[in-house]
Design a protein around this motif. Structure first.
Motif, mmCIF file in Angstrom:
data_model
loop_
_atom_site.group_PDB
_atom_site.id
_atom_site.type_symbol
_atom_site.label_atom_id
_atom_site.label_comp_id
_atom_site.label_asym_id
_atom_site.label_seq_id
_atom_site.Cartn_x
_atom_site.Cartn_y
_atom_site.Cartn_z
ATOM 1 N N LEU A 129 -8.129 -43.320 25.400
ATOM 2 C CA LEU A 129 -8.493 -42.547 24.210
ATOM 3 C C LEU A 129 -9.907 -42.932 23.794
ATOM 4 C CD1 LEU A 129 -5.083 -42.914 22.341
ATOM 5 C CD2 LEU A 129 -5.937 -40.860 23.486
ATOM 6 N N SER A 130 -10.563 -42.045 23.038
ATOM 7 C CA SER A 130 -12.013 -42.160 22.807
ATOM 8 C C SER A 130 -12.442 -43.426 22.076
ATOM 9 C CB SER A 130 -12.522 -40.937 22.043
ATOM 10 O OG SER A 130 -11.844 -40.801 20.809
ATOM 11 N N ASP A 131 -11.524 -44.068 21.336
ATOM 12 C CA ASP A 131 -11.934 -45.260 20.573
ATOM 13 C C ASP A 131 -11.470 -46.575 21.202
ATOM 14 O OD1 ASP A 131 -9.266 -44.900 20.080
ATOM 15 O OD2 ASP A 131 -9.395 -44.970 17.896
ATOM 16 N N ASP A 132 -11.064 -46.556 22.474
ATOM 17 C CA ASP A 132 -10.595 -47.791 23.134
ATOM 18 C C ASP A 132 -11.698 -48.843 23.254
ATOM 19 O OD1 ASP A 132 -8.101 -46.721 23.454
ATOM 20 O OD2 ASP A 132 -8.257 -46.364 25.608
ATOM 21 N N PHE A 133 -12.916 -48.388 23.608
ATOM 22 C CA PHE A 133 -14.041 -49.309 23.835
ATOM 23 C C PHE A 133 -15.261 -48.824 23.064
ATOM 24 C CE2 PHE A 133 -11.456 -49.475 27.715
ATOM 25 C CZ PHE A 133 -11.252 -50.842 27.853
ATOM 26 N N ALA A 134 -15.652 -49.554 22.034
ATOM 27 C CA ALA A 134 -16.871 -49.209 21.289
ATOM 28 C C ALA A 134 -18.090 -49.497 22.169
ATOM 29 C CB ALA A 134 -16.940 -50.030 20.008
ATOM 30 N N ASP A 150 -13.786 -45.015 33.952
ATOM 31 C CA ASP A 150 -13.111 -43.739 34.148
ATOM 32 C C ASP A 150 -13.344 -42.934 32.880
ATOM 33 O OD1 ASP A 150 -11.174 -41.632 34.129
ATOM 34 O OD2 ASP A 150 -10.107 -42.686 35.731
ATOM 35 N N ALA A 151 -13.987 -41.788 33.015
ATOM 36 C CA ALA A 151 -14.444 -41.032 31.840
ATOM 37 C C ALA A 151 -13.319 -40.450 31.006
ATOM 38 C CB ALA A 151 -15.358 -39.896 32.300
ATOM 39 N N GLN A 152 -12.118 -40.335 31.563
ATOM 40 C CA GLN A 152 -11.083 -39.511 30.939
ATOM 41 C C GLN A 152 -10.830 -39.830 29.466
ATOM 42 O OE1 GLN A 152 -7.194 -39.975 32.758
ATOM 43 N NE2 GLN A 152 -7.384 -42.197 32.931
ATOM 44 N N GLY A 153 -10.694 -41.115 29.119
ATOM 45 C CA GLY A 153 -10.336 -41.453 27.749
ATOM 46 C C GLY A 153 -11.406 -41.116 26.727
ATOM 47 N N TYR A 154 -12.662 -41.207 27.145
ATOM 48 C CA TYR A 154 -13.763 -40.893 26.223
ATOM 49 C C TYR A 154 -13.757 -39.420 25.812
ATOM 50 C CZ TYR A 154 -16.108 -45.423 26.667
ATOM 51 O OH TYR A 154 -16.430 -46.764 26.598
ATOM 52 N N LEU A 155 -13.030 -38.605 26.566
ATOM 53 C CA LEU A 155 -13.016 -37.163 26.311
ATOM 54 C C LEU A 155 -11.703 -36.704 25.678
ATOM 55 C CD1 LEU A 155 -14.568 -36.081 29.721
ATOM 56 C CD2 LEU A 155 -15.742 -36.668 27.602
ATOM 57 N N ARG A 156 -10.932 -37.670 25.166
ATOM 58 C CA ARG A 156 -9.653 -37.338 24.541
ATOM 59 C C ARG A 156 -9.621 -37.833 23.105
ATOM 60 N NH1 ARG A 156 -6.123 -40.231 28.906
ATOM 61 N NH2 ARG A 156 -5.878 -38.672 30.535
ATOM 62 N N GLU A 157 -9.263 -36.932 22.210
ATOM 63 C CA GLU A 157 -9.088 -37.309 20.812
ATOM 64 C C GLU A 157 -7.691 -36.864 20.389
ATOM 65 O OE1 GLU A 157 -12.153 -37.099 17.259
ATOM 66 O OE2 GLU A 157 -11.290 -35.130 17.677
ATOM 67 N N ALA A 165 -9.450 -32.038 23.949
ATOM 68 C CA ALA A 165 -10.646 -32.346 24.742
ATOM 69 C C ALA A 165 -11.855 -32.331 23.807
ATOM 70 C CB ALA A 165 -10.820 -31.316 25.847
ATOM 71 N N ILE A 166 -12.653 -33.390 23.859
ATOM 72 C CA ILE A 166 -13.844 -33.490 23.001
ATOM 73 C C ILE A 166 -15.045 -33.877 23.848
ATOM 74 C CG2 ILE A 166 -12.598 -34.125 20.900
ATOM 75 C CD1 ILE A 166 -13.462 -37.086 21.531
ATOM 76 N N ILE A 191 -18.753 -33.040 29.974
ATOM 77 C CA ILE A 191 -19.857 -33.990 29.801
ATOM 78 C C ILE A 191 -21.225 -33.321 29.962
ATOM 79 C CG2 ILE A 191 -20.961 -36.025 30.837
ATOM 80 C CD1 ILE A 191 -18.181 -37.075 31.486
ATOM 81 N N THR A 192 -21.337 -32.352 30.879
ATOM 82 C CA THR A 192 -22.670 -31.815 31.200
ATOM 83 C C THR A 192 -22.805 -30.301 31.023
ATOM 84 O OG1 THR A 192 -22.107 -31.458 33.519
ATOM 85 C CG2 THR A 192 -23.002 -33.625 32.935
#
Length: 297
Positions: A129-134, A150-157, A165-166, A191-192
């Protein structure tokens, strides 16, 4: 002697939450552990121990038995407490490349203080999830070793229970410290804003990523590194049972090979073969090195 071994520099340190997963397919409904950290750890436990590996996770009390099961497989686990365990519901239709998700509970994010004692050549951040790693956590770890994400979590809210998807809000801050980035065809568009994987790979390289790995399910994968593209085939499975954890299994095989000095193409093929074997059954990779070599041929 044991305490000395625990303090040794690891080759690979995977950091991520072990989840509780409910997996719904047209054939079945299964409850099991999951998350990048779980799939990577189980995959690593099946391979020859040529790579010194450690898992760093964070779970609620109810998921501690899964941590103990990993320790019984000779996986070194550093586990922090969380109020809750991440609880995912993954629903697949006939097309295993597509799924819908709900999050029924969230775990606490990883903190800077928890990261300070860690020592590794490569840190693989298994974001869910997007807030796992600041960003400051990623920056700190990058001073100690290479960062693989792995990009997946940064794109989940999570809004309510629904996963949305964010866009990756701290993308440039995080990618500036990222050496290896794995993403799939859906994530690359978010992302792009591009459908061309080669354009995406070059854009990510311009942001500082040294190895871009884009997976396309049963269409194979593409690696961009050292200003070169490497097209990796997908090997056809005997049957498709469960795609959950395939991306994490790919990362496992890829990093396992890269850490032993293997080239990009060789590492990609090994990773793809692991995914094919994993697809053929429910749960994590449970084959061995000879099975992987047989798939590659």
């Amino acid at each position: 002697m044991h305490s000395y071994l625990n303090k040794m520099m690891k080759d690979l340190c995977c950091i991520g939450h072990i989840t509780r997963d409910k997996i719904i397919t047209p054939q079945s409904e299964v409850y099991m552990a999951g998350g990048t950290s779980f799939y990577m750890s189980r995959g690593m436990s099946q391979l020859p121990h040529n790579v010194n590996y450690e898992l760093v996770t964070k779970v609620g009390q109810g998921q501690m038995p899964e941590v103990e099961k990993l320790r019984q497989r000779d996986i070194e686990v550093r586990c922090f407490e969380s109020r809750h365990t991440v609880y995912f519901e993954n629903r697949y239709g006939i097309d295993t490349n597509a799924r819908t998700q709900r999050v029924l509970a969230k775990a606490d994010p990883f903190t800077l203080d928890e990261m300070r004692p860690l020592e590794a050549k490569v840190f693989h951040l298994g974001t869910l999830l997007s807030d796992d790693f600041a960003p400051e956590v990623v920056k700190h770890l990058s001073t100690k070793g290479k960062i693989s994400i792995d990009a997946q979590g940064y794109l989940r809210e999570v809004v309510g229970e629904q996963v949305h998807a964010i866009d990756w809000k701290d993308k440039e801050a995080v990618l500036a410290y990222t050496d290896i980035l794995k993403l799939n065809e859906h994530e690359m568009r978010v992302i792009t804003n591009s459908d061309d994987p080669r354009t995406v790979a070059r854009q990510l390289a311009d942001l500082g990523v040294r190895e871009v790995v884009i997976t396309f399910g049963d269409y194979g994968s593409l690696i961009y590194a050292d200003n070169k593209f490497f097209e990796i085939p997908a090997y056809t499975p005997k049957k498709v049972v469960d795609a959950t954890g395939c991306g994490d299994t790919y990362s496992t095989g890829y990093l396992y090979c890269r850490l032993q000095g293997m080239g990009y193409e060789e590492s990609g093929k090994f990773a793809a073969a692991m995914c094919t074997l994993k697809l053929e059954h429910s749960g994590p990779f449970d084959n061995n090195i000879s099975d992987i070599k047989h798939i590659i041929g």
